[in-house]
Scaffold this motif. Sequence first.
Motif, PDB file in Angstrom:
ATOM      1  N   GLU A  74       1.174  -1.002   0.103  1.00 13.89           N
ATOM      2  CA  GLU A  74      -0.021  -0.217   0.124  1.00 13.89           C
ATOM      3  C   GLU A  74       0.375   1.368  -0.372  1.00 13.89           C
ATOM      4  N   LYS A  75       2.364   1.394   0.432  1.00 17.71           N
ATOM      5  CA  LYS A  75       2.968   2.365   1.101  1.00 17.71           C
ATOM      6  C   LYS A  75       3.739   2.590  -0.446  1.00 17.71           C
ATOM      7  N   ASP A  76       4.097   1.836  -1.306  1.00 22.17           N
ATOM      8  CA  ASP A  76       4.564   1.522  -2.474  1.00 22.17           C
ATOM      9  C   ASP A  76       3.340   2.091  -3.524  1.00 22.17           C
ATOM     10  N   GLN A  77       2.389   2.121  -3.499  1.00 19.48           N
ATOM     11  CA  GLN A  77       0.972   2.341  -4.395  1.00 19.48           C
ATOM     12  C   GLN A  77       0.826   4.059  -3.747  1.00 19.48           C
ATOM     13  N   GLU A  78       1.214   4.032  -2.670  1.00 23.37           N
ATOM     14  CA  GLU A  78       0.505   5.761  -2.088  1.00 23.37           C
ATOM     15  C   GLU A  78       2.460   6.403  -3.022  1.00 23.37           C
ATOM     16  N   ILE A  79       3.599   5.631  -2.913  1.00 26.10           N
ATOM     17  CA  ILE A  79       4.678   6.206  -3.641  1.00 26.10           C
ATOM     18  C   ILE A  79       4.263   6.956  -5.102  1.00 26.10           C
ATOM     19  N   THR A  80       3.921   5.943  -5.476  1.00 24.19           N
ATOM     20  CA  THR A  80       4.457   5.423  -6.759  1.00 24.19           C
ATOM     21  C   THR A  80       3.082   6.769  -7.237  1.00 24.19           C
ATOM     22  N   GLU A  91       7.244  16.506   0.596  1.00 18.20           N
ATOM     23  CA  GLU A  91       7.556  16.441   2.142  1.00 18.20           C
ATOM     24  C   GLU A  91       6.775  15.023   2.563  1.00 18.20           C
ATOM     25  N   LYS A  92       4.793  14.883   1.507  1.00 18.06           N
ATOM     26  CA  LYS A  92       5.081  13.330   2.100  1.00 18.06           C
ATOM     27  C   LYS A  92       5.302  12.803   1.263  1.00 18.06           C
ATOM     28  N   LEU A  93       6.380  12.896   0.384  1.00 16.31           N
ATOM     29  CA  LEU A  93       6.919  11.572   0.010  1.00 16.31           C
ATOM     30  C   LEU A  93       7.854  11.326   0.392  1.00 16.31           C
ATOM     31  N   ARG A  94       8.893  12.356   1.127  1.00 11.40           N
ATOM     32  CA  ARG A  94       9.835  12.242   2.659  1.00 11.40           C
ATOM     33  C   ARG A  94       9.522  10.508   2.801  1.00 11.40           C
ATOM     34  N   GLN A  95       8.728  11.726   4.003  1.00 12.77           N
ATOM     35  CA  GLN A  95       7.394  10.919   4.588  1.00 12.77           C
ATOM     36  C   GLN A  95       7.397   9.412   4.795  1.00 12.77           C
ATOM     37  N   VAL A  96       6.645   9.624   3.659  1.00 13.42           N
ATOM     38  CA  VAL A  96       6.130   7.696   3.608  1.00 13.42           C
ATOM     39  C   VAL A  96       7.888   7.302   2.959  1.00 13.42           C
ATOM     40  N   ASP A  97       8.610   7.833   2.468  1.00 12.19           N
ATOM     41  CA  ASP A  97       9.669   6.851   2.470  1.00 12.19           C
ATOM     42  C   ASP A  97      10.486   6.585   3.907  1.00 12.19           C
ATOM     43  N   VAL A  98      10.301   7.344   4.534  1.00  6.04           N
ATOM     44  CA  VAL A  98      10.421   7.379   5.954  1.00  6.04           C
ATOM     45  C   VAL A  98       9.466   6.453   6.643  1.00  6.04           C
ATOM     46  N   LYS A  99       8.550   6.252   6.338  1.00  8.43           N
ATOM     47  CA  LYS A  99       7.468   5.476   6.855  1.00  8.43           C
ATOM     48  C   LYS A  99       8.368   3.403   6.081  1.00  8.43           C
ATOM     49  N   ALA A 100       7.980   3.980   4.426  1.00  5.76           N
ATOM     50  CA  ALA A 100       8.104   2.815   3.668  1.00  5.76           C
ATOM     51  C   ALA A 100       9.297   2.113   4.696  1.00  5.76           C
ATOM     52  N   GLU A 101      10.502   2.490   4.942  1.00  7.22           N
ATOM     53  CA  GLU A 101      12.321   2.183   5.551  1.00  7.22           C
ATOM     54  C   GLU A 101      11.477   1.719   6.582  1.00  7.22           C
ATOM     55  N   HIS A 102      10.898   2.067   7.802  1.00  3.10           N
ATOM     56  CA  HIS A 102      10.142   1.714   8.878  1.00  3.10           C
ATOM     57  C   HIS A 102       9.959   0.313   8.838  1.00  3.10           C
ATOM     58  N   PHE A 103       8.733   0.151   7.750  1.00  2.33           N
ATOM     59  CA  PHE A 103       8.401  -1.433   7.661  1.00  2.33           C
ATOM     60  C   PHE A 103       8.628  -1.899   6.926  1.00  2.33           C
ATOM     61  N   GLU A 104      10.204  -1.639   6.490  1.00  6.60           N
ATOM     62  CA  GLU A 104      10.995  -1.907   5.725  1.00  6.60           C
ATOM     63  C   GLU A 104      11.478  -3.674   6.617  1.00  6.60           C
ATOM     64  N   ARG A 105      12.430  -2.846   8.150  1.00  5.98           N
ATOM     65  CA  ARG A 105      12.721  -2.459   9.172  1.00  5.98           C
ATOM     66  C   ARG A 105      11.866  -3.731   9.382  1.00  5.98           C
ATOM     67  N   GLN A 106      10.481  -3.265   9.949  1.00  9.35           N
ATOM     68  CA  GLN A 106       9.794  -4.206  10.281  1.00  9.35           C
ATOM     69  C   GLN A 106       9.926  -5.473  10.636  1.00  9.35           C
ATOM     70  N   VAL A 107       9.099  -6.035   8.762  1.00  9.88           N
ATOM     71  CA  VAL A 107       9.241  -6.814   8.293  1.00  9.88           C
ATOM     72  C   VAL A 107      11.104  -7.621   8.205  1.00  9.88           C
ATOM     73  N   GLN A 108      11.512  -7.131   8.463  1.00 15.73           N
ATOM     74  CA  GLN A 108      13.041  -7.928   8.598  1.00 15.73           C
ATOM     75  C   GLN A 108      13.216  -8.527  10.273  1.00 15.73           C
ATOM     76  N   ARG A 109      13.088  -8.051  10.858  1.00 13.81           N
ATOM     77  CA  ARG A 109      12.056  -7.919  12.178  1.00 13.81           C
ATOM     78  C   ARG A 109      11.648  -9.959  12.326  1.00 13.81           C
ATOM     79  N   VAL A 110      10.523  -8.552  12.097  1.00 13.46           N
ATOM     80  CA  VAL A 110       9.542 -10.397  11.672  1.00 13.46           C
ATOM     81  C   VAL A 110      10.081 -11.638  11.213  1.00 13.46           C
ATOM     82  N   GLU A 111      10.882 -11.471   9.712  1.00 18.43           N
ATOM     83  CA  GLU A 111      11.208 -12.812   9.068  1.00 18.43           C
ATOM     84  C   GLU A 111      12.464 -13.470   9.987  1.00 18.43           C
ATOM     85  N   GLN A 112      13.372 -12.659  10.779  1.00 15.59           N
ATOM     86  CA  GLN A 112      14.132 -13.316  11.224  1.00 15.59           C
ATOM     87  C   GLN A 112      13.158 -13.992  12.765  1.00 15.59           C
TER      88      GLN A 112
END
Length: 161
Positions: free
Chosen positions: A38-44, A107-128
């Motif tokens: 969803e965040k990727d779609q929002e970024i697009t 600014e919204k794009l930057r915030q979305v990018d930060v959120k996407a990075e945060h979710f990527e980290r969460q996904v990595q942690r959950v995968e671990q």
Amino acid sequence: MEKIKEKLNQLRGEADAAVTRAEDAEGKNKKYEQQILEKDQEITSLTHKVGVLEAELDKAEAKLADAKAAQEEGEHSKSTNDNLTRKIQLLEEELDAAEKNVKETMEKLRQVDVKAEHFERQVQRVEQERDQWEKKYEEMQAKYKESKAELDELVHSMEGL
């Protein structure tokens, strides 16, 4: 015999709990993957909006340049001059609005990018965590098989008595 049954039941309970935790982790992982999509779609979408706004900005700047050139060349009459001045003011206001909109979008794009990075980290942690749970599950499965083999052997030896 009773202790073995209790131990077997305990191991089964632990194995079931491990399976449940693994399923929960997989569910959370899927949820995070959906959020990332969803965040990727929002970024697009925001990227497209930025492109549209930049095109509008270019058009507005071109209109502004044209209007200023027309003003310099065409000071033929006061009414033409007044009309061009009004057009320039409107274009400048449009330009200001477009620039403000571009800044907000960036600014919204930057915030979305930060959120996407945060979710990527969460996904990595959950995968671990999932990997750890899978490893624990495999270990428990091995212990279960080993205990079952011992139980079967014990039952077989008791039948021989």
